[in-house]
Motif scaffolding. Sequence first.
Motif, PDB file in Angstrom:
ATOM      1  N   TYR A   1     -26.859  15.342  27.752  1.00 20.88           N
ATOM      2  CA  TYR A   1     -25.461  15.371  27.316  1.00 20.88           C
ATOM      3  C   TYR A   1     -24.603  16.196  28.268  1.00 20.88           C
ATOM      4  O   TYR A   1     -23.396  15.980  28.377  1.00 20.88           O
ATOM      5  CB  TYR A   1     -25.401  15.938  25.898  1.00 20.88           C
ATOM      6  CG  TYR A   1     -24.090  15.730  25.191  1.00 20.88           C
ATOM      7  CD1 TYR A   1     -23.450  14.494  25.197  1.00 20.88           C
ATOM      8  CD2 TYR A   1     -23.489  16.783  24.501  1.00 20.88           C
ATOM      9  CE1 TYR A   1     -22.244  14.306  24.533  1.00 20.88           C
ATOM     10  CE2 TYR A   1     -22.300  16.603  23.827  1.00 20.88           C
ATOM     11  CZ  TYR A   1     -21.676  15.367  23.853  1.00 20.88           C
ATOM     12  OH  TYR A   1     -20.483  15.184  23.184  1.00 20.88           O
ATOM     13  N   GLY A   2     -25.216  17.170  28.963  1.00 20.14           N
ATOM     14  CA  GLY A   2     -24.494  17.905  29.995  1.00 20.14           C
ATOM     15  C   GLY A   2     -23.824  19.190  29.550  1.00 20.14           C
ATOM     16  O   GLY A   2     -22.898  19.658  30.219  1.00 20.14           O
ATOM     17  N   LEU A   3     -24.297  19.798  28.466  1.00 22.38           N
ATOM     18  CA  LEU A   3     -23.732  21.082  28.056  1.00 22.38           C
ATOM     19  C   LEU A   3     -24.379  22.208  28.854  1.00 22.38           C
ATOM     20  O   LEU A   3     -25.534  22.125  29.258  1.00 22.38           O
ATOM     21  CB  LEU A   3     -23.974  21.331  26.562  1.00 22.38           C
ATOM     22  CG  LEU A   3     -23.325  20.368  25.565  1.00 22.38           C
ATOM     23  CD1 LEU A   3     -23.549  20.868  24.137  1.00 22.38           C
ATOM     24  CD2 LEU A   3     -21.835  20.196  25.838  1.00 22.38           C
ATOM     25  N   LYS A   4     -23.629  23.267  29.077  1.00 23.75           N
ATOM     26  CA  LYS A   4     -24.190  24.463  29.681  1.00 23.75           C
ATOM     27  C   LYS A   4     -25.195  25.082  28.712  1.00 23.75           C
ATOM     28  O   LYS A   4     -25.015  24.997  27.496  1.00 23.75           O
ATOM     29  CB  LYS A   4     -23.087  25.469  29.996  1.00 23.75           C
ATOM     30  CG  LYS A   4     -22.032  24.955  30.977  1.00 23.75           C
ATOM     31  CD  LYS A   4     -20.889  25.948  31.116  1.00 23.75           C
ATOM     32  CE  LYS A   4     -19.789  25.397  32.020  1.00 23.75           C
ATOM     33  NZ  LYS A   4     -18.631  26.321  32.092  1.00 23.75           N
ATOM     34  N   PRO A   5     -26.260  25.719  29.220  1.00 17.48           N
ATOM     35  CA  PRO A   5     -27.260  26.309  28.323  1.00 17.48           C
ATOM     36  C   PRO A   5     -26.666  27.242  27.279  1.00 17.48           C
ATOM     37  O   PRO A   5     -27.072  27.220  26.104  1.00 17.48           O
ATOM     38  CB  PRO A   5     -28.193  27.056  29.277  1.00 17.48           C
ATOM     39  CG  PRO A   5     -28.105  26.294  30.558  1.00 17.48           C
ATOM     40  CD  PRO A   5     -26.678  25.839  30.635  1.00 17.48           C
ATOM     41  N   GLU A   6     -25.686  28.054  27.667  1.00 20.42           N
ATOM     42  CA  GLU A   6     -25.095  28.992  26.705  1.00 20.42           C
ATOM     43  C   GLU A   6     -24.312  28.269  25.612  1.00 20.42           C
ATOM     44  O   GLU A   6     -24.307  28.694  24.447  1.00 20.42           O
ATOM     45  CB  GLU A   6     -24.201  30.015  27.409  1.00 20.42           C
ATOM     46  CG  GLU A   6     -23.073  29.424  28.255  1.00 20.42           C
ATOM     47  CD  GLU A   6     -23.458  29.182  29.704  1.00 20.42           C
ATOM     48  OE1 GLU A   6     -22.543  29.195  30.565  1.00 20.42           O
ATOM     49  OE2 GLU A   6     -24.659  28.984  29.973  1.00 20.42           O
ATOM     50  N   ASP A   7     -23.647  27.150  25.958  1.00 22.47           N
ATOM     51  CA  ASP A   7     -22.924  26.377  24.950  1.00 22.47           C
ATOM     52  C   ASP A   7     -23.887  25.622  24.044  1.00 22.47           C
ATOM     53  O   ASP A   7     -23.662  25.511  22.831  1.00 22.47           O
ATOM     54  CB  ASP A   7     -21.959  25.399  25.623  1.00 22.47           C
ATOM     55  CG  ASP A   7     -20.796  26.102  26.299  1.00 22.47           C
ATOM     56  OD1 ASP A   7     -20.423  27.193  25.833  1.00 22.47           O
ATOM     57  OD2 ASP A   7     -20.278  25.579  27.303  1.00 22.47           O
ATOM     58  N   ALA A   8     -24.964  25.094  24.625  1.00 21.19           N
ATOM     59  CA  ALA A   8     -25.985  24.426  23.816  1.00 21.19           C
ATOM     60  C   ALA A   8     -26.592  25.392  22.813  1.00 21.19           C
ATOM     61  O   ALA A   8     -26.810  25.058  21.640  1.00 21.19           O
ATOM     62  CB  ALA A   8     -27.067  23.840  24.719  1.00 21.19           C
ATOM     63  N   ALA A   9     -26.865  26.629  23.262  1.00 23.41           N
ATOM     64  CA  ALA A   9     -27.425  27.644  22.372  1.00 23.41           C
ATOM     65  C   ALA A   9     -26.447  27.995  21.261  1.00 23.41           C
ATOM     66  O   ALA A   9     -26.833  28.146  20.097  1.00 23.41           O
ATOM     67  CB  ALA A   9     -27.782  28.898  23.179  1.00 23.41           C
ATOM     68  N   LEU A  10     -25.164  28.110  21.600  1.00 26.52           N
ATOM     69  CA  LEU A  10     -24.148  28.467  20.606  1.00 26.52           C
ATOM     70  C   LEU A  10     -24.003  27.381  19.549  1.00 26.52           C
ATOM     71  O   LEU A  10     -23.945  27.672  18.341  1.00 26.52           O
ATOM     72  CB  LEU A  10     -22.806  28.715  21.305  1.00 26.52           C
ATOM     73  CG  LEU A  10     -21.643  29.144  20.400  1.00 26.52           C
ATOM     74  CD1 LEU A  10     -21.973  30.464  19.715  1.00 26.52           C
ATOM     75  CD2 LEU A  10     -20.350  29.264  21.212  1.00 26.52           C
ATOM     76  N   VAL A  11     -23.940  26.116  19.977  1.00 25.68           N
ATOM     77  CA  VAL A  11     -23.821  25.007  19.027  1.00 25.68           C
ATOM     78  C   VAL A  11     -25.045  24.963  18.113  1.00 25.68           C
ATOM     79  O   VAL A  11     -24.923  24.878  16.879  1.00 25.68           O
ATOM     80  CB  VAL A  11     -23.685  23.660  19.777  1.00 25.68           C
ATOM     81  CG1 VAL A  11     -23.805  22.487  18.808  1.00 25.68           C
ATOM     82  CG2 VAL A  11     -22.350  23.590  20.510  1.00 25.68           C
ATOM     83  N   THR A  12     -26.213  25.035  18.704  1.00 32.20           N
ATOM     84  CA  THR A  12     -27.452  24.944  17.927  1.00 32.20           C
ATOM     85  C   THR A  12     -27.561  26.072  16.918  1.00 32.20           C
ATOM     86  O   THR A  12     -27.895  25.844  15.748  1.00 32.20           O
ATOM     87  CB  THR A  12     -28.669  24.985  18.881  1.00 32.20           C
ATOM     88  OG1 THR A  12     -28.551  23.931  19.834  1.00 32.20           O
ATOM     89  CG2 THR A  12     -29.956  24.794  18.104  1.00 32.20           C
ATOM     90  N   LEU A  13     -27.282  27.285  17.348  1.00 34.98           N
ATOM     91  CA  LEU A  13     -27.452  28.439  16.464  1.00 34.98           C
ATOM     92  C   LEU A  13     -26.382  28.500  15.382  1.00 34.98           C
ATOM     93  O   LEU A  13     -26.697  28.672  14.195  1.00 34.98           O
ATOM     94  CB  LEU A  13     -27.428  29.729  17.287  1.00 34.98           C
ATOM     95  CG  LEU A  13     -27.711  31.018  16.509  1.00 34.98           C
ATOM     96  CD1 LEU A  13     -29.113  30.978  15.913  1.00 34.98           C
ATOM     97  CD2 LEU A  13     -27.555  32.239  17.410  1.00 34.98           C
ATOM     98  N   SER A  14     -25.122  28.344  15.753  1.00 35.71           N
ATOM     99  CA  SER A  14     -24.041  28.506  14.778  1.00 35.71           C
ATOM    100  C   SER A  14     -24.083  27.414  13.714  1.00 35.71           C
ATOM    101  O   SER A  14     -24.037  27.707  12.510  1.00 35.71           O
ATOM    102  CB  SER A  14     -22.680  28.506  15.488  1.00 35.71           C
ATOM    103  OG  SER A  14     -22.490  27.309  16.225  1.00 35.71           O
ATOM    104  N   VAL A  15     -24.193  26.159  14.133  1.00 30.17           N
ATOM    105  CA  VAL A  15     -24.241  25.060  13.162  1.00 30.17           C
ATOM    106  C   VAL A  15     -25.516  25.155  12.328  1.00 30.17           C
ATOM    107  O   VAL A  15     -25.490  24.974  11.101  1.00 30.17           O
ATOM    108  CB  VAL A  15     -24.170  23.696  13.875  1.00 30.17           C
ATOM    109  CG1 VAL A  15     -24.378  22.558  12.875  1.00 30.17           C
ATOM    110  CG2 VAL A  15     -22.835  23.537  14.578  1.00 30.17           C
ATOM    111  N   GLY A  16     -26.636  25.467  12.984  1.00 34.92           N
ATOM    112  CA  GLY A  16     -27.900  25.534  12.273  1.00 34.92           C
ATOM    113  C   GLY A  16     -27.925  26.609  11.214  1.00 34.92           C
ATOM    114  O   GLY A  16     -28.435  26.397  10.105  1.00 34.92           O
TER     115      GLY A  16
END
Length: 473
Positions: free
Chosen positions: A42-57
Amino acid sequence: MTKNSHELSVKEKVGYALGDLAANLVFQTLVTYLAYFYTDIYGLKPEDAALVTLSVGLVAAFAFNPIIGAVADRTNSKMGKFRPWILYTAIPLGLASFMAFSTPGFEYKGKVIYAVITYTILLFLYAANNLPYAALSGVITGSMKERNSLSAYRFIGVMGAQFFVQVFMYDLILKAGNGNKSEGMETVMTYLAIIGTIMLLITFFTTKERIIPKPEQKSSVKEDLVDLLKNKPWVIMLMLTTLVFITLAMKGGSYVYYFENYVNQAELKAFLGPFKSILPTFENDTSFGLGVFNGGGILFGLLGIMLSKKLADKYGKRNVFGSSLFISTVFIIAFYFYPPESVGLIFGTQILHGFFYGISTPILWTMIADVADFSEWKNNRRATAIIFSAMMVGLKGGLSIGSALVASILGSFDYNADLAIQRDTAINGIKLLVSIFPAIPFLIGVGLLFLYEINKAKEIQIETELKARRVNS
């Protein structure tokens, strides 16, 4: 308080197991490919991927699950408390699964927003479907022996989904997209969504609820929550579930990086030579190696599952779970010490880890059903779904934390998806993600089990006394 025999037919056990197979086509994809999808497809930066995964989860874990658990426990229909949820969420869950792994051509900010929205919808519908499904195992039968058997069937379904996702999915993504991973992921998820929906509908039509709460049983959500907080086995199982799924998400989500960037390709090709004549043609040696690696662990995990019921019946769930979890952790740690050329050791260690972890796999959920019985035995009220919802908090929380750790740790070790050859720091981070880091939660979980009071003798006592109460009522 009960109806019909508490013995289950093979048809009902298989029908119930298909529900977990369907759910795990989604869940195993999240465990294995969520971080990789966000960073490398999908092309997200690792820090943004981590933020999306953690916050939504974490929002899903601590908001969606308790609400759905409380509502499901108060659902009353001719179809039962939990079966209607499986029926009405089957199709929406399939659609959400496809949407969450689609790759629309938005600008970067739009991609982040789309990821947040679709991941939120997916986790909400997954909770609305899988939480009642899990709670259903607590009311299908009051027999702990039948529950052990049902759990074994169920986790054969789990392992079937895991086998497909971890062995074939990476290769199918490459083939379906002709090398374009975005198109390949969308194609594969389309088929998985359709198949999963059909399986969930079969689960609805082949199962029944036998443990019916007494008509006079009434309790507020506050009372249920107070009961939970006083329930020491529940608190331990919540913590244990969280820790287990942190490990599963962390190591499962890292294997694709491990094979793409660390394992020596020449040695891998030589090692895989004998397998190429008996297995389907894979797109390349990396996808083939990842498939055989995961497949070996899963197949030997099935052997562990087959032994699980017999061992649990003889020695008690707590003791068997703790022992198998500890031994499997030893093999996780071993990965850190293997050089990239030690392909045989890497594959052999995965097989041994899979076998011993497989023994523990069915026991986790039967222990949670036992906690529901413990609560009824202690408080004279049954609140099955809210107890299972708390465990789903642990599952979702663990998945979110583990997946976020994968992306976050990769970023902190300078991983760059655009590089053909990763820096040494990134390679070390990948090694740690498949070994030392995921071993830590497992070891903490083993320690927690020493505080878990439902041993073999307590299991028998609870089952006997609850049977007597249900007959008298």
